[in-house]
Design a protein around this motif. Structure first.
Motif, PDB file in Angstrom:
ATOM      1  N   LEU A  48      37.360 -19.128  18.560  1.00 17.20           N
ATOM      2  CA  LEU A  48      37.113 -19.661  19.889  1.00 17.20           C
ATOM      3  C   LEU A  48      35.699 -19.259  20.283  1.00 17.20           C
ATOM      4  O   LEU A  48      35.370 -18.075  20.330  1.00 17.20           O
ATOM      5  CB  LEU A  48      38.141 -19.091  20.878  1.00 17.20           C
ATOM      6  CG  LEU A  48      37.984 -19.463  22.346  1.00 17.20           C
ATOM      7  CD1 LEU A  48      38.045 -20.979  22.543  1.00 17.20           C
ATOM      8  CD2 LEU A  48      39.059 -18.766  23.179  1.00 17.20           C
ATOM      9  N   ASP A  49      34.853 -20.249  20.524  1.00 17.74           N
ATOM     10  CA  ASP A  49      33.449 -20.039  20.884  1.00 17.74           C
ATOM     11  C   ASP A  49      33.296 -20.353  22.367  1.00 17.74           C
ATOM     12  O   ASP A  49      33.385 -21.516  22.774  1.00 17.74           O
ATOM     13  CB  ASP A  49      32.575 -20.954  20.022  1.00 17.74           C
ATOM     14  CG  ASP A  49      31.080 -20.761  20.219  1.00 17.74           C
ATOM     15  OD1 ASP A  49      30.674 -19.880  20.994  1.00 17.74           O
ATOM     16  OD2 ASP A  49      30.321 -21.518  19.570  1.00 17.74           O
ATOM     17  N   LEU A  50      33.094 -19.309  23.185  1.00 23.22           N
ATOM     18  CA  LEU A  50      32.999 -19.466  24.638  1.00 23.22           C
ATOM     19  C   LEU A  50      31.539 -19.490  25.074  1.00 23.22           C
ATOM     20  O   LEU A  50      30.710 -18.773  24.519  1.00 23.22           O
ATOM     21  CB  LEU A  50      33.714 -18.301  25.336  1.00 23.22           C
ATOM     22  CG  LEU A  50      35.191 -18.121  24.992  1.00 23.22           C
ATOM     23  CD1 LEU A  50      35.718 -16.832  25.597  1.00 23.22           C
ATOM     24  CD2 LEU A  50      35.998 -19.324  25.462  1.00 23.22           C
ATOM     25  N   PHE A  51      31.241 -20.274  26.101  1.00 26.36           N
ATOM     26  CA  PHE A  51      29.855 -20.512  26.527  1.00 26.36           C
ATOM     27  C   PHE A  51      29.094 -21.024  25.296  1.00 26.36           C
ATOM     28  O   PHE A  51      28.042 -20.512  24.930  1.00 26.36           O
ATOM     29  CB  PHE A  51      29.189 -19.243  27.072  1.00 26.36           C
ATOM     30  CG  PHE A  51      29.917 -18.589  28.212  1.00 26.36           C
ATOM     31  CD1 PHE A  51      29.719 -19.030  29.514  1.00 26.36           C
ATOM     32  CD2 PHE A  51      30.790 -17.544  27.993  1.00 26.36           C
ATOM     33  CE1 PHE A  51      30.382 -18.424  30.575  1.00 26.36           C
ATOM     34  CE2 PHE A  51      31.457 -16.931  29.042  1.00 26.36           C
ATOM     35  CZ  PHE A  51      31.250 -17.363  30.339  1.00 26.36           C
ATOM     36  N   ALA A  52      29.657 -22.024  24.639  1.00 21.37           N
ATOM     37  CA  ALA A  52      29.206 -22.458  23.315  1.00 21.37           C
ATOM     38  C   ALA A  52      27.785 -23.025  23.292  1.00 21.37           C
ATOM     39  O   ALA A  52      27.152 -23.030  22.238  1.00 21.37           O
ATOM     40  CB  ALA A  52      30.186 -23.485  22.750  1.00 21.37           C
ATOM     41  N   ASP A  73      32.488 -25.025  26.807  1.00 21.66           N
ATOM     42  CA  ASP A  73      31.303 -24.867  27.645  1.00 21.66           C
ATOM     43  C   ASP A  73      31.502 -25.681  28.919  1.00 21.66           C
ATOM     44  O   ASP A  73      32.201 -26.702  28.898  1.00 21.66           O
ATOM     45  CB  ASP A  73      30.041 -25.341  26.909  1.00 21.66           C
ATOM     46  CG  ASP A  73      28.774 -24.769  27.532  1.00 21.66           C
ATOM     47  OD1 ASP A  73      28.288 -23.730  27.022  1.00 21.66           O
ATOM     48  OD2 ASP A  73      28.283 -25.326  28.533  1.00 21.66           O
ATOM     49  N   GLY A  74      30.890 -25.245  29.995  1.00 14.59           N
ATOM     50  CA  GLY A  74      31.021 -25.930  31.274  1.00 14.59           C
ATOM     51  C   GLY A  74      30.054 -27.078  31.456  1.00 14.59           C
ATOM     52  O   GLY A  74      30.169 -27.844  32.416  1.00 14.59           O
ATOM     53  N   ASN A  75      29.093 -27.218  30.551  1.00 13.25           N
ATOM     54  CA  ASN A  75      28.081 -28.259  30.677  1.00 13.25           C
ATOM     55  C   ASN A  75      28.461 -29.474  29.833  1.00 13.25           C
ATOM     56  O   ASN A  75      28.636 -29.361  28.611  1.00 13.25           O
ATOM     57  CB  ASN A  75      26.717 -27.713  30.238  1.00 13.25           C
ATOM     58  CG  ASN A  75      25.609 -28.724  30.366  1.00 13.25           C
ATOM     59  OD1 ASN A  75      25.475 -29.600  29.519  1.00 13.25           O
ATOM     60  ND2 ASN A  75      24.824 -28.602  31.412  1.00 13.25           N
ATOM     61  N   TYR A  76      28.569 -30.631  30.480  1.00 10.35           N
ATOM     62  CA  TYR A  76      28.965 -31.849  29.783  1.00 10.35           C
ATOM     63  C   TYR A  76      27.995 -32.195  28.645  1.00 10.35           C
ATOM     64  O   TYR A  76      28.418 -32.590  27.553  1.00 10.35           O
ATOM     65  CB  TYR A  76      29.068 -33.019  30.764  1.00 10.35           C
ATOM     66  CG  TYR A  76      29.387 -34.322  30.077  1.00 10.35           C
ATOM     67  CD1 TYR A  76      30.668 -34.570  29.582  1.00 10.35           C
ATOM     68  CD2 TYR A  76      28.409 -35.293  29.896  1.00 10.35           C
ATOM     69  CE1 TYR A  76      30.962 -35.753  28.920  1.00 10.35           C
ATOM     70  CE2 TYR A  76      28.697 -36.483  29.246  1.00 10.35           C
ATOM     71  CZ  TYR A  76      29.969 -36.704  28.760  1.00 10.35           C
ATOM     72  OH  TYR A  76      30.254 -37.867  28.103  1.00 10.35           O
ATOM     73  N   GLY A  77      26.700 -32.022  28.866  1.00 11.58           N
ATOM     74  CA  GLY A  77      25.708 -32.319  27.840  1.00 11.58           C
ATOM     75  C   GLY A  77      25.897 -31.456  26.595  1.00 11.58           C
ATOM     76  O   GLY A  77      25.779 -31.935  25.468  1.00 11.58           O
ATOM     77  N   CYS A  78      26.213 -30.184  26.802  1.00 11.22           N
ATOM     78  CA  CYS A  78      26.462 -29.282  25.671  1.00 11.22           C
ATOM     79  C   CYS A  78      27.697 -29.711  24.891  1.00 11.22           C
ATOM     80  O   CYS A  78      27.669 -29.785  23.659  1.00 11.22           O
ATOM     81  CB  CYS A  78      26.643 -27.844  26.169  1.00 11.22           C
ATOM     82  SG  CYS A  78      25.122 -27.075  26.772  1.00 11.22           S
ATOM     83  N   VAL A  79      28.772 -30.011  25.596  1.00 17.01           N
ATOM     84  CA  VAL A  79      30.018 -30.412  24.943  1.00 17.01           C
ATOM     85  C   VAL A  79      29.820 -31.715  24.171  1.00 17.01           C
ATOM     86  O   VAL A  79      30.271 -31.857  23.030  1.00 17.01           O
ATOM     87  CB  VAL A  79      31.159 -30.529  25.978  1.00 17.01           C
ATOM     88  CG1 VAL A  79      32.408 -31.133  25.370  1.00 17.01           C
ATOM     89  CG2 VAL A  79      31.465 -29.159  26.574  1.00 17.01           C
TER      90      VAL A  79
END
Length: 178
Positions: A48-52, A73-79
């Motif tokens: 599990l990679d958090l704040f990926a 991750d909380g950022n849509y662009g990152c996900v």
């Protein structure tokens, strides 16, 4: 960023400049994986990679054969970037958009390794909340480890389940176990 070992060793991945991230340096990442390589067989792991962020750590696990990977991750662009890169490289990473703290409160996903790389500028209380939630919700499998990356200005050694830390330049990996 560069994948340092495994099937895609040496491959460079160019993340969009607009993502709000600070990827783990190659030096620190290589040192971390040298430690893990002495303890784990990567193909058998669930991670599990958090704040990926860019997915840097997830790609490294996947390149080394890990099949069961979840990146949050909380950022849509990152996900979106992680999902796209995972598809291109045939990694099978499950990329989820969620506030990490909310995810940790609600999930029942258990992992061998949980890696958390929050923004270095979050407050000490939020750093401390990561191991608290992981252990309160019993999210590590037997022999599992939580690794929290943080700056050398943050100290997590006083927390329950802390076992050791390793320093690489301005970055520190704090290790927690059951």
């Amino acid at each position: 960023m560069r994948i340092v070992s495994g099937k895609h060793k040496g491959r460079f991945i160019q993340a969009p400049k607009k993502l709000p991230v600070r990827p783990t340096t190659d030096m620190a990442k290589e040192a971390l994986f040298n430690i893990l390589n002495n303890t784990y067989y990567f193909e058998d792991l669930s991670v599990l990679d958090l704040f990926a962020g860019t997915g840097n750590i997830s790609y490294e696990f996947a390149s080394r054969g890990t099949q069961n990977l979840t990146a949050v991750d909380g950022n849509y662009g990152c996900v979106k970037f992680i999902a796209k890169t995972s598809e291109i490289l045939d990694f099978g990473i499950s990329a989820l958009k969620s506030d990490v703290f909310s995810f940790l409160e609600k999930t029942n996903l258990k992992s061998d390794i949980i890696f958390a790389d929050p923004p270095y500028d979050i407050n000490q209380t939020d750093f401390e909340k990561i191991p608290e939630l992981v252990f309160k919700n019993n999210l590590l499998l037997e022999e599992g480890v939580l690794i929290v990356e943080h700056s050398k200005h943050t100290n997590l050694s006083h927390l329950e389940h802390f076992t050791n830390d390793r320093k690489y330049g301005g970055s520190v990996f704090s290790f927690f176990e059951k």
